[in-house]
Write a protein that holds these residues in place. Structure first.
Motif, PDB file in Angstrom:
ATOM      1  N   VAL A 219       0.845  -1.198   0.000  1.00 48.22           N
ATOM      2  CA  VAL A 219       0.000   0.000   0.000  1.00 48.22           C
ATOM      3  C   VAL A 219       0.883   1.252   0.000  1.00 48.22           C
ATOM      4  N   ARG A 220       1.925   1.246   0.819  1.00 48.31           N
ATOM      5  CA  ARG A 220       2.833   2.394   0.871  1.00 48.31           C
ATOM      6  C   ARG A 220       3.451   2.651  -0.516  1.00 48.31           C
ATOM      7  N   ALA A 221       3.907   1.589  -1.156  1.00 46.49           N
ATOM      8  CA  ALA A 221       4.547   1.719  -2.476  1.00 46.49           C
ATOM      9  C   ALA A 221       3.568   2.255  -3.521  1.00 46.49           C
ATOM     10  N   ILE A 222       2.335   1.767  -3.475  1.00 40.11           N
ATOM     11  CA  ILE A 222       1.320   2.215  -4.453  1.00 40.11           C
ATOM     12  C   ILE A 222       1.032   3.706  -4.254  1.00 40.11           C
ATOM     13  N   VAL A 223       0.866   4.116  -2.991  1.00 40.64           N
ATOM     14  CA  VAL A 223       0.571   5.528  -2.709  1.00 40.64           C
ATOM     15  C   VAL A 223       1.728   6.409  -3.187  1.00 40.64           C
ATOM     16  N   GLN A 224       2.956   5.999  -2.893  1.00 46.03           N
ATOM     17  CA  GLN A 224       4.114   6.804  -3.300  1.00 46.03           C
ATOM     18  C   GLN A 224       4.221   6.902  -4.812  1.00 46.03           C
ATOM     19  N   MET A 225       4.024   5.768  -5.483  1.00 44.47           N
ATOM     20  CA  MET A 225       4.095   5.778  -6.939  1.00 44.47           C
ATOM     21  C   MET A 225       3.004   6.676  -7.520  1.00 44.47           C
ATOM     22  N   ALA A 226       1.811   6.556  -7.000  1.00 45.05           N
ATOM     23  CA  ALA A 226       0.689   7.379  -7.482  1.00 45.05           C
ATOM     24  C   ALA A 226       1.035   8.857  -7.329  1.00 45.05           C
ATOM     25  N   HIS A 227       1.558   9.216  -6.193  1.00 40.33           N
ATOM     26  CA  HIS A 227       1.880  10.628  -5.968  1.00 40.33           C
ATOM     27  C   HIS A 227       2.955  11.110  -6.912  1.00 40.33           C
ATOM     28  N   GLY A 228       3.939  10.272  -7.163  1.00 36.24           N
ATOM     29  CA  GLY A 228       4.986  10.619  -8.124  1.00 36.24           C
ATOM     30  C   GLY A 228       4.433  10.880  -9.511  1.00 36.24           C
ATOM     31  N   LEU A 229       3.323  10.208  -9.817  1.00 35.05           N
ATOM     32  CA  LEU A 229       2.704  10.343 -11.141  1.00 35.05           C
ATOM     33  C   LEU A 229       1.556  11.358 -11.136  1.00 35.05           C
ATOM     34  N   GLY A 230       1.320  11.986 -10.002  1.00 38.07           N
ATOM     35  CA  GLY A 230       0.249  12.972  -9.919  1.00 38.07           C
ATOM     36  C   GLY A 230      -1.146  12.358  -9.881  1.00 38.07           C
ATOM     37  N   GLU A 236      -9.777   0.724  -0.753  1.00 40.32           N
ATOM     38  CA  GLU A 236     -11.052   0.004  -0.694  1.00 40.32           C
ATOM     39  C   GLU A 236     -11.025  -1.004   0.440  1.00 40.32           C
ATOM     40  N   GLY A 237     -12.190  -1.347   0.943  1.00 38.23           N
ATOM     41  CA  GLY A 237     -12.287  -2.429   1.936  1.00 38.23           C
ATOM     42  C   GLY A 237     -11.797  -2.016   3.315  1.00 38.23           C
ATOM     43  N   VAL A 238     -11.972  -0.737   3.649  1.00 44.92           N
ATOM     44  CA  VAL A 238     -11.549  -0.255   4.967  1.00 44.92           C
ATOM     45  C   VAL A 238     -12.615  -0.627   5.994  1.00 44.92           C
ATOM     46  N   GLU A 239     -12.259  -1.535   6.877  1.00 48.56           N
ATOM     47  CA  GLU A 239     -13.248  -2.054   7.825  1.00 48.56           C
ATOM     48  C   GLU A 239     -12.976  -1.667   9.271  1.00 48.56           C
ATOM     49  N   ARG A 240     -11.775  -1.140   9.568  1.00 47.47           N
ATOM     50  CA  ARG A 240     -11.428  -0.836  10.967  1.00 47.47           C
ATOM     51  C   ARG A 240     -10.751   0.520  11.091  1.00 47.47           C
ATOM     52  N   ALA A 241     -10.893   1.108  12.274  1.00 48.91           N
ATOM     53  CA  ALA A 241     -10.312   2.426  12.547  1.00 48.91           C
ATOM     54  C   ALA A 241      -8.787   2.421  12.400  1.00 48.91           C
ATOM     55  N   LEU A 242      -8.182   1.316  12.804  1.00 52.30           N
ATOM     56  CA  LEU A 242      -6.723   1.234  12.746  1.00 52.30           C
ATOM     57  C   LEU A 242      -6.217   1.390  11.308  1.00 52.30           C
ATOM     58  N   LEU A 243      -6.970   0.850  10.371  1.00 50.06           N
ATOM     59  CA  LEU A 243      -6.601   0.968   8.957  1.00 50.06           C
ATOM     60  C   LEU A 243      -6.648   2.435   8.514  1.00 50.06           C
ATOM     61  N   VAL A 244      -7.648   3.152   9.013  1.00 49.93           N
ATOM     62  CA  VAL A 244      -7.794   4.565   8.661  1.00 49.93           C
ATOM     63  C   VAL A 244      -6.540   5.329   9.101  1.00 49.93           C
ATOM     64  N   GLU A 245      -6.122   5.094  10.335  1.00 44.33           N
ATOM     65  CA  GLU A 245      -4.923   5.766  10.852  1.00 44.33           C
ATOM     66  C   GLU A 245      -3.716   5.484   9.982  1.00 44.33           C
ATOM     67  N   GLN A 246      -3.549   4.222   9.630  1.00 44.73           N
ATOM     68  CA  GLN A 246      -2.394   3.844   8.813  1.00 44.73           C
ATOM     69  C   GLN A 246      -2.438   4.492   7.436  1.00 44.73           C
ATOM     70  N   LEU A 247      -3.626   4.516   6.845  1.00 45.90           N
ATOM     71  CA  LEU A 247      -3.776   5.099   5.505  1.00 45.90           C
ATOM     72  C   LEU A 247      -3.473   6.594   5.528  1.00 45.90           C
ATOM     73  N   VAL A 248      -3.940   7.275   6.566  1.00 45.74           N
ATOM     74  CA  VAL A 248      -3.664   8.707   6.712  1.00 45.74           C
ATOM     75  C   VAL A 248      -2.156   8.915   6.812  1.00 45.74           C
ATOM     76  N   ALA A 249      -1.511   8.090   7.620  1.00 47.92           N
ATOM     77  CA  ALA A 249      -0.059   8.217   7.810  1.00 47.92           C
ATOM     78  C   ALA A 249       0.695   8.004   6.493  1.00 47.92           C
ATOM     79  N   LEU A 250       0.158   7.147   5.642  1.00 48.24           N
ATOM     80  CA  LEU A 250       0.822   6.873   4.354  1.00 48.24           C
ATOM     81  C   LEU A 250       0.502   7.935   3.311  1.00 48.24           C
ATOM     82  N   GLY A 251      -0.437   8.820   3.609  1.00 52.58           N
ATOM     83  CA  GLY A 251      -0.768   9.893   2.664  1.00 52.58           C
ATOM     84  C   GLY A 251      -1.837   9.522   1.646  1.00 52.58           C
TER      85      GLY A 251
END
Ligand code: C2E
Ligand code: CA
Ligand code: CA
Ligand code: CA
Length: 279
Positions: A219-230, A236-251
């Motif tokens: 997930v981290r790699a996909i987010v970074q690559m996406a950002h590099g490409l604009g 998808e499939g976010v079922e728990r609060a902990l996932l939300v925190e992690q996703l926010v941290a990854l940007g």
């Protein structure tokens, strides 16, 4: 043992026949489903992770079968694709999603982007651009509030044709996202070549990223690559609060999943949207 083997074989054969029969009946019924008004759209919220606002909704088709009740797409979309019925069904979904999004805006609800799934069969069908143009014009929905979700499977085939269709769709002013990103077989060069707006990170990577380091790394790699490409990203499939925190941290910018809301009928979604705004 031999006899048992033969019985097993016979049982297997007849259950395959039963299966084929059941699919035939389902297909016959599906042919008349649009005409009988049996198709429904459910809507699932998509949230901006920075503001917490609902900024979009994915339209997900359901079939209200007179005997079987609410049938999920996994059961009839493959049948519809094999038979070509996905073209009229997909057209119905597009028109209905645009109509509904425009109606919500007229009702004074905050404008959201409606995301519609496109089958590869629709993508290859010659009338797609015209169908989308018509759905926008009929509904009066501004194209910037329509997003089309395609999978990497559209990239298999003639690159010129794919390129032309993508360019024509984009020129309408709508958004294009890659669904189930990371599960297709394509090489990534297409991301440079085609003007996609967003990557939808597949549920299989998101689901266990709080317990699985490999999923998290992907997930981290996909987010970074996406950002590099604009490109923007949605998980998808976010079922728990902990996932939300992690996703926010990854940007990661956006999220969708049972944690925020399940797919629901239009009335229920409108209530959800109204409540969400009041906050
Ligand atoms: P998809 O496009 O990947 O849609 C996401 C699916 O994941 C939906 O299933 C949704 O209900 C489910 N989902 C959302 N959040 C969560 C979560 O937090 N946890 C879990 N476990 N699942 C979640 P659904 O509605 O059954 O649709 C399944 C698939 O059917 C879709 O996958 C899409 O490929 C196809 N589909 C649905 N509607 C349409 C349509 O109008 N046209 C076409 N061509 N395909 C459609
Ligand atoms: Ca989708
Ligand atoms: Ca998906
Ligand atoms: Ca999928």
């Amino acid at each position: 043992a031999k006899a048992a083997g033969r019985n097993t074989y016979r049982f297997f054969e007849s259950s395959m026949q039963a299966d084929a029969l059941e699919r035939m009946r389902l297909l016959a019924r599906l042919r008349t489903a649009i005409g009988r008004g049996e198709l429904r759209l459910h809507f699932q919220p998509q949230l901006d992770l920075l503001t917490g606002a609902v900024i979009g909704a994915e339209a997900l088709v359901r079939w209200e079968h007179p005997e079987l009740g609410l049938v999920l797409p996994a059961r009839f979309i493959p049948l519809a694709e094999d038979s070509g019925l996905i073209v009229p069904i997909g057209t119905w979904v597009l028109r209905e999603a645009c109509r509904q999004a425009a109606a919500w805006q007229r009702d004074g609800l905050p404008p959201i982007v409606v995301a519609v799934n496109l089958s590869v069969v629709q993508f290859r069908h010659g009338d797609l651009v015209e169908t989308v143009t018509d759905a926008l014009r009929e509904s009066g929905l501004d194209a910037r509030f329509l997003e089309l979700e395609v999978t990497e499977s559209i990239l298999i085939g003639d690159a010129e044709t794919v390129s032309r269709t993508v360019t024509q769709l984009k020129s309408l002013g709508l958004k294009l996202s890659i669904d189930d990103f990371g599960t297709g077989y394509s090489n990534l060069a297409y991301l440079k070549r085609f003007a996609f707006d967003k990557l939808k990170i597949d549920q299989s990577f998101v689901r266990d990223m709080d317990s699985n380091a490999d999923s998290c790394a992907l997930v981290r790699a996909i987010v970074q690559m996406a950002h590099g490409l604009g490109l923007r990203t949605i998980a998808e499939g976010v079922e728990r609060a902990l996932l939300v925190e992690q996703l926010v941290a990854l940007g990661c910018e956006e999220a969708q999943g049972y944690f925020f809301g399940r797919p629901v009928p239009p009335d229920e979604f409108a209530e959800f949207l109204a409540r969400n705004t009041a906050r």
